[in-house]
Scaffold this active site. Structure first.
Site, PDB file in Angstrom:
ATOM      1  N   GLY C  42       3.805  -2.575  -8.155  1.00 26.53           N
ATOM      2  CA  GLY C  42       3.926  -3.218  -6.849  1.00 26.53           C
ATOM      3  C   GLY C  42       4.879  -2.415  -5.985  1.00 26.53           C
ATOM      4  O   GLY C  42       5.114  -1.228  -6.239  1.00 26.53           O
ATOM      5  N   LEU C  43       5.424  -3.058  -4.970  1.00 31.30           N
ATOM      6  CA  LEU C  43       6.306  -2.319  -4.061  1.00 31.30           C
ATOM      7  C   LEU C  43       7.433  -1.634  -4.812  1.00 31.30           C
ATOM      8  O   LEU C  43       7.703  -0.453  -4.611  1.00 31.30           O
ATOM      9  CB  LEU C  43       6.879  -3.275  -3.014  1.00 31.30           C
ATOM     10  N   HIS C 266       6.901 -22.537  -1.395  1.00 33.48           N
ATOM     11  CA  HIS C 266       6.596 -22.148  -0.015  1.00 33.48           C
ATOM     12  C   HIS C 266       5.947 -23.319   0.718  1.00 33.48           C
ATOM     13  O   HIS C 266       5.027 -23.942   0.199  1.00 33.48           O
ATOM     14  CB  HIS C 266       5.653 -20.947  -0.032  1.00 33.48           C
ATOM     15  N   SER C 284       0.612 -17.539   6.068  1.00 28.46           N
ATOM     16  CA  SER C 284       1.883 -16.927   6.446  1.00 28.46           C
ATOM     17  C   SER C 284       2.770 -17.932   7.164  1.00 28.46           C
ATOM     18  O   SER C 284       2.348 -18.712   7.999  1.00 28.46           O
ATOM     19  CB  SER C 284       1.661 -15.746   7.373  1.00 28.46           C
ATOM     20  N   ARG C 330      12.590 -22.233   3.982  1.00 31.80           N
ATOM     21  CA  ARG C 330      11.471 -22.681   3.158  1.00 31.80           C
ATOM     22  C   ARG C 330      11.798 -23.858   2.267  1.00 31.80           C
ATOM     23  O   ARG C 330      11.007 -24.795   2.156  1.00 31.80           O
ATOM     24  CB  ARG C 330      11.023 -21.510   2.277  1.00 31.80           C
ATOM     25  N   HIS C 401       5.883 -19.965  -5.018  1.00 35.95           N
ATOM     26  CA  HIS C 401       5.588 -18.751  -4.291  1.00 35.95           C
ATOM     27  C   HIS C 401       6.416 -17.559  -4.762  1.00 35.95           C
ATOM     28  O   HIS C 401       6.016 -16.408  -4.641  1.00 35.95           O
ATOM     29  CB  HIS C 401       5.881 -19.025  -2.814  1.00 35.95           C
ATOM     30  N   GLU C 425      11.019  -8.408  -7.698  1.00 36.42           N
ATOM     31  CA  GLU C 425      11.098  -9.830  -8.035  1.00 36.42           C
ATOM     32  C   GLU C 425      11.474 -10.050  -9.499  1.00 36.42           C
ATOM     33  O   GLU C 425      11.960 -11.121  -9.869  1.00 36.42           O
ATOM     34  CB  GLU C 425       9.747 -10.501  -7.723  1.00 36.42           C
ATOM     35  N   ARG C 435      15.132 -17.428  -1.174  1.00 38.66           N
ATOM     36  CA  ARG C 435      14.857 -16.164  -0.494  1.00 38.66           C
ATOM     37  C   ARG C 435      14.374 -16.436   0.919  1.00 38.66           C
ATOM     38  O   ARG C 435      13.543 -17.311   1.136  1.00 38.66           O
ATOM     39  CB  ARG C 435      13.792 -15.378  -1.248  1.00 38.66           C
ATOM     40  N   LEU C 441       9.703  -8.093   0.472  1.00 33.80           N
ATOM     41  CA  LEU C 441       9.188  -6.734   0.638  1.00 33.80           C
ATOM     42  C   LEU C 441      10.362  -5.777   0.796  1.00 33.80           C
ATOM     43  O   LEU C 441      10.389  -4.681   0.247  1.00 33.80           O
ATOM     44  CB  LEU C 441       8.271  -6.663   1.865  1.00 33.80           C
TER      45      LEU C 441
END
Lengths: 260, 236, 637
Positions: C42-43, C266, C284, C330, C401, C425, C435, C441
């Site tokens: 992933g990222l 979320h 989103s 959130r 989420h 994560e 978060r 990201l």
């Protein structure tokens, strides 16, 4: 709803494969297509049979893993929708649905509905990038980019690499996939230094992987869950021609040498 | 990107470009333009079959044929023929190479496949192409060399056309071939602009219309002659 | 267990800079002698693998998907934060740092968060250079929007597909290194065991998911960038394949697990429709910029939304939190939705939903403007629900989420096992107990592009590159354990499917360890989970063999680990006798229902240590010192 499925079953790449029929009673119209497969698989497991292998992951239409030809259309009948976001309400009660894997020699079947799409990774590795090693970047706003071009680049960049374009193409050509990346980078100033090399390198790799040739049917665009246009193919064609005419025209007389 | 030798000789470059699917398609597009140009010119010439005899009693079509054969001290026609032959061979050769790749690219076909965006014309290119190829052979035997013509007269173009095409069988061959050519051109003209990267989304509709119009023009123009011949409407 | 966070001394804005100077460097000629194994693409994983390879290390990368491009970072929609202050609205590194610490309800490590805010600006530059098509203004400059609980516009975005574009940027950088032969990529491989030799992470045992072959790869350092474990809830916004196996294996080999109970729910997901549901889809959070959230004032009001007059609607977020309104963080927005539904005011067929209404925004800005901003999200909503959100308000409900918890790491992102680094994560580091939107990201790429390449270098400079023999007892033991586990799973042939166990676990977790937790419920969960686990090992049915592609076996292994991890989450939630961020203990709330922290007793990280089968894990503590941010009660009123 009641659904009957004709599913392609194939043990491994060298197995000949065949269709098998499964009944699914009690299907909810709110189920996604993959949830229908889940339900069928749960039953198969309890009956002591092997469940149907299929690729899936995010189930929200963005990872590009799911890859089923549903009744003769990659990802099924709904436009701009991946199989994971296709819901059973798109089918009539009592429908008989045929499921097949993507069929292309460049995408060999791994098992049942799962194919090997690593050819796409190799096309990207051949040139689908901007060489920008970490740490070398100027300020993000140092390079203004016309909004229209940024938007067009984003259209192309929306590709999820699912391979539906190849599956839908009567020639099993990967031009839409290849062009989407080449075109995205060609539309942006960051992509200019490698633009011509990229076009030839990606196309050469694509050919080497054994995809067919594009004959401009446009089926790829119709099957693309992100609606990517074949205009990007025209742009790649143009770049490739330009690159081929330009190749070898200019050559520096000596390369870099290490300083003392 | 793997580093390429910076000074690859021109020949090697051309060979590698032509082994690429896009390279082969560019060949098809460029030769397609040449062949399409020929089709238009050939049709324009042939439509002179509707013109009467000149003051000297020579059919306009015969005079035109004579002029073509004499042009450039009789050299021009051979240059044109050589060019056409080359374009034809390249067009067919590239088509063959590309088709083979495509067939190899999908060894197992779908049990069920539904077309959505492709056209009848685009899907039948590999049928209409060979039909036109066979027709060209017949057409040469029929009206250029005359071996397939019942009453062939060298230099008597008008006569050869009016009598040759008045036969129902020959006329039928021409009709089928021209319909195939029309389909071939409808997709081909549109497609070659895409292949050469000359398309633009803004002119997409225009491009479709232009392709349809040009194909229709060729079909109508060319078809009118055998039909008129069969019906006996051509001046004799 | 001794927890040393290794936070550099000095003023906060100098810590990272000074640390970079203090770290050892590997001689360029020696870099290729070291091999780094990166698990997950992933990222965090893709960016780390690409950057380490650019630096000259040998890299092998692994992912369970068929391509590194499919990692679930790709699904992030909203955006990425960076303290660029391009909008001249008062943003700064310090403000991003402060917002993140505060948003995390003061349960994150200050030094890590400050570094995150510092490198955030480099991330944007890096991604732009790679050709990531960020949204732009007509002047050609980068566009920003404000996002989830921030009062400045610092979020960069690429339509509703920011995660996809950032991931593809990292993936392309990774593929470039693959093409150059610097990274060896192993797709469709899953980590099933960590090899620890003399206390150091020296390799991983993986299963080739196509052939079933079990194999060990040795390296000088191992990076786990395997994402979060929110799929323990079964229904979550995660990809179906996301799992906690890698970090759980590492935990059982001695890596401490930080704050496992911190999960993020979320607020804006599409509600559940029935028992067939396999996952939840997130919309989103940016939708909350223009959408207004409401429920009927009257419990049990089943009228269609259009027939409920304005004065019978309760815009509860605007009412309770006038200054943040619909943009409240959130955890707050999610809990408020749950309260409304618990009070019988939920909407939709299941009563588990609230309205997100664009009526006013469409009237104010016009349908065109709304389409321009959210068109693809509206389309997605309509595809899934068959409702047209331009006409009818959307229905939303919270879903799991993100997991803020993860393997404990020090300032260098190294776990308690030397040589085992954890990024993104999968680690616990930067978000505290909650978060903020568009920060995941940022953290993933910060870890991968700008932190690990330095800190791994420092680690490698202190060790010698050594080969690990294939017949080393530790390797043999790890491989044998993996095989034995697979064989056990395949031999049970019971009467229940893997998915039915996963669903059952998810229900327990959602009920007792979800948005609101209490002692009684958590204790009940701690009874139910071991019982379910015992049944799993006696009654699960995993068909097929281990010698070929077997998706049932893959998920059985993952669910087996979730059945242990879920228990640790409940244990952690039970021990943390306070409410903070995503962890809301019903016993610890103010009179008007807000979370009540207990900074005296719980301003610390709980780092759980594995103590062996059938033995209670040990709760270690890393105190959190707030030197630069003043501890305050989070208020979004």
């Amino acid at each position: 709803m009641k659904i009957r499925l004709q599913v392609w079953r194939q043990e491994h790449a060298r197995d000949a494969g065949r269709f098998e029929t499964y009944e699914a009673p009690d299907v909810s119209p709110d189920m996604s297509f993959l949830e229908l497969l889940d339900v069928v698989n749960e039953r198969l497991v309890l009956e002591g049979r092997e469940p149907i292998a299929f690729d899936h992951d995010c189930r929200e239409g963005i990872c590009g893993a799911c890859s089923v030809v549903i009744d003769g259309r990659p990802h099924g009948p709904r436009e701009r929708t991946t199989a994971c976001q296709l819901h059973m309400r798109s089918f009539p009660d009592g429908a008989e649905i045929t499921l097949e894997p993507w069929r292309a020699s460049a995408f060999p079947v791994v098992k049942d509905l799962i194919v090997d799409r690593s050819a796409f990774d190799r096309i990207i590795a051949a040139g689908g990038f901007v060489s920008a090693p970490t740490g070398s970047a100027p300020d993000g706003n140092a390079l203004p980019i016309e909004k229209e071009n940024a938007d067009l680049a984003m259209d192309a960049a929306a590709c999820i690499g699912c391979g539906a374009c190849v599956a839908a193409c009567p020639n099993a050509s990967a031009m839409l996939f290849t062009a989407a990346k080449a075109s995205q980078l060609a539309l942006l100033p960051q992509g200019q230094p490698e633009r011509w090399r990229r076009a030839t390198a990606m196309v050469a790799r694509m050919d080497q992987e054994g995809f067919g040739s594009c004959t401009n049917h446009g089926e790829c665009m119709a099957a693309c869950p992100k609606g990517i246009s074949i205009d990007h193919i025209a742009r790649l064609n143009r770049d490739w021609i330009h690159a081929s005419l330009r190749a070898g025209r200019r050559t520096a007389t000596s390369g870099d040498s290490a300083g003392g | 990107m793997s580093a390429q030798a910076p000074t690859a000789p021109a020949v090697a470059r051309a060979t590698s470009a032509l082994s690429s699917t896009i390279g082969l398609k560019v060949v098809m597009a460029v030769t397609g333009i040449a062949l399409f140009g020929f089709v238009l010119g050939h049709m324009a010439g042939n439509l002179q079959v509707y013109l009467p005899r000149g003051a000297d009693g020579v059919w306009a079509l015969d005079a035109y044929g004579e002029w073509l054969r004499e042009l450039g001290h009789g050299g021009a026609i051979w240059v044109a023929r050589a060019g056409l032959l080359l374009a034809f061979v390249l067009h067919v050769g590239a088509a063959w190479a590309l088709s083979r790749r495509s067939w190899a690219a999908r060894p197992v076909s779908y049990a069920k496949w539904v077309a959505k965006e492709s056209t009848y014309a685009s899907r039948t290119m590999r049928w209409t192409g060979p039909i036109v190829l066979l027709f060209v052979v017949y057409h040469l035997l029929h009206l250029t060399w005359g071996s397939a013509h019942p009453d062939f007269r060298t230099g008597g173009v008008h006569h050869n056309v009016t009598t040759g095409l008045a036969q129902p069988l020959a006329c039928g061959v021409y009709v089928v071939a021209m319909l195939a050519l029309g389909l071939h051109l409808f997709h081909g003209v549109w497609s070659l602009l895409q292949t050469l990267g000359l398309s633009h989304p803004r002119y997409e509709r225009l491009r479709r219309c232009a392709a349809a119009l040009l194909a229709a023009l060729v079909v109508l123009g060319n078809l009118s002659i055998p039909i008129a011949a069969l019906a006996g409407w051509l001046p004799r | 267990m001794k927890l040393d966070a290794k936070i550099p001394a000095g003023p906060i804005e100098k810590k990272w800079e000074q640390h970079q100077l203090d770290m050892k460097l590997v001689n360029p000629a020696n870099k290729r002698k070291y091999k780094v194994l990166v698990v997950g693409t992933g990222l965090a994983g893709a960016s780390a693998a690409a950057t380490l390879a650019e630096l000259g290390y040998q890299v092998e990368a692994f992912c369970y998907q068929d391509s590194p491009r499919r990692a679930h970072s790709i699904a992030a929609q909203g955006g990425i934060n960076a303290a660029k202050n391009y909008q001249n609205d008062g943003d700064s590194v310090y403000r991003l740092f402060y917002d993140t610490v505060k948003g995390g309800d003061f349960r994150a490590r200050e030094a890590n968060v400050y570094r995150l805010a510092q490198v955030s600006v480099n991330i944007i530059d890096q991604c732009v250079a790679q050709g990531v098509p960020f949204a732009r203004e007509y002047g050609g400059l980068l566009a920003n929007r404000s996002f989830g609980g921030a009062q400045v516009s610092r979020t960069f975005y690429a339509r509703g597909q920011t995660g996809q574009q950032l991931l593809l940027g990292a993936y392309q950088a990774l593929e470039r290194q693959v093409g150059l032969g610097k990274v060896k990529m192993h797709a469709r491989h899953e980590l099933l065991e960590l090899v620890v030799v003399e206390g150091r992470a020296r390799g991983i045992v993986v299963r080739d998911l196509v052939t079933g072959e079990v194999r060990t790869h040795a390296g000088d350092a191992v990076v786990l960038a395997t994402g979060g474990y929110g799929n323990v809830f079964f229904l979550a916004t995660y990809a179906k394949g996301c799992n906690g196996t890698a970090i759980w294996r590492a935990y059982k080999q001695g890596a401490a697990f930080g704050n496992p109970c911190y999960t993020q729910i979320h607020p804006t997901c599409i509600p559940v429709t029935g028992d067939h549901q396999s996952k939840l889809t997130l919309m989103s959070e940016s939708l909350r910029n223009d959408g207004r959230i409401w429920v009927p004032k009257q419990a049990g009001d089943k009228r269609p939304p259009a027939q409920i007059p304005e004065d019978e609607r309760d815009y509860y977020l605007e009412r309770k939190y006038p200054s943040f309104g619909n943009l409240a963080p959130r955890d707050i927005a999610s809990r408020a939705a749950k309260e409304a539904c618990d009070a019988g005011r939920g909407v939709g067929p299941t009563g588990l939903g609230v309205y997100l209404d664009f009526g006013d925004a469409i009237q104010r800005l016009g349908q065109g403007a709304i389409r321009e901003k959210y068109g693809n999200l509206f389309e997605m909503y309509e595809r899934i629900t068959d409702d047209d959100p331009y006409q009818v308000p959307m229905r939303i409900f919270p879903a799991t989420h993100y997991t803020m918890g993860g393997l404990w790491v020090d300032y260098n992102l190294m776990s308690t096992i030397p040589g085992l680094f954890v990024a993104g994560e999968a680690n616990f580091s930067d978000h505290g107990a909650n978060r903020l939107g568009a920060s995941a990201l940022m953290q993933g790429l910060a870890d991968g592009y700008f932190v690990l390449p330095y800190t791994i270098g420092d680690f490698l400079a202190r060790v010698k590159p050594e080969p690990l023999a294939a017949d080393h007892p530790a390797v043999r033991a790890a491989e044998a354990a993996v095989r034995a586990r697979s064989e056990k799973l395949l031999s049970i042939r019971g009467k229940r499917t893997v998915m039915s166990f996963h669903r059952a676990l998810g229900r327990i977790m959602w009920e007792h360890c979800g948005m609101a937790r209490d002692r009684q419920g958590l204790q009940a969960a701690l009874q139910k989970i071991p019982a379910l686990r015992a049944e799993f090992w006696e009654n699960v049915n995993v068909p097929g063999t281990g010698a070929s592609l077997n998706q049932s076996l893959e998920s059985a292994g993952r669910v087996a680990d979730f059945l242990e991890l879920g228990e640790l989450m409940c244990r952690d939630a039970l021990e943390r006798e306070e409410s903070c961020g995503g962890h809301f203990r019903v016993e610890h709330q103010t009179e008007d229902g807000e979370a009540r922290r207990d900074d005296q007793r719980f301003a610390h990280v709980a780092a759980w240590e594995y103590a062996g089968e059938e033995r209670a894990p040990i709760r270690n503590v890393e105190p959190l010192n707030f030197e630069f941010v003043h501890l305050a009660t989070r208020s979004y009123k």
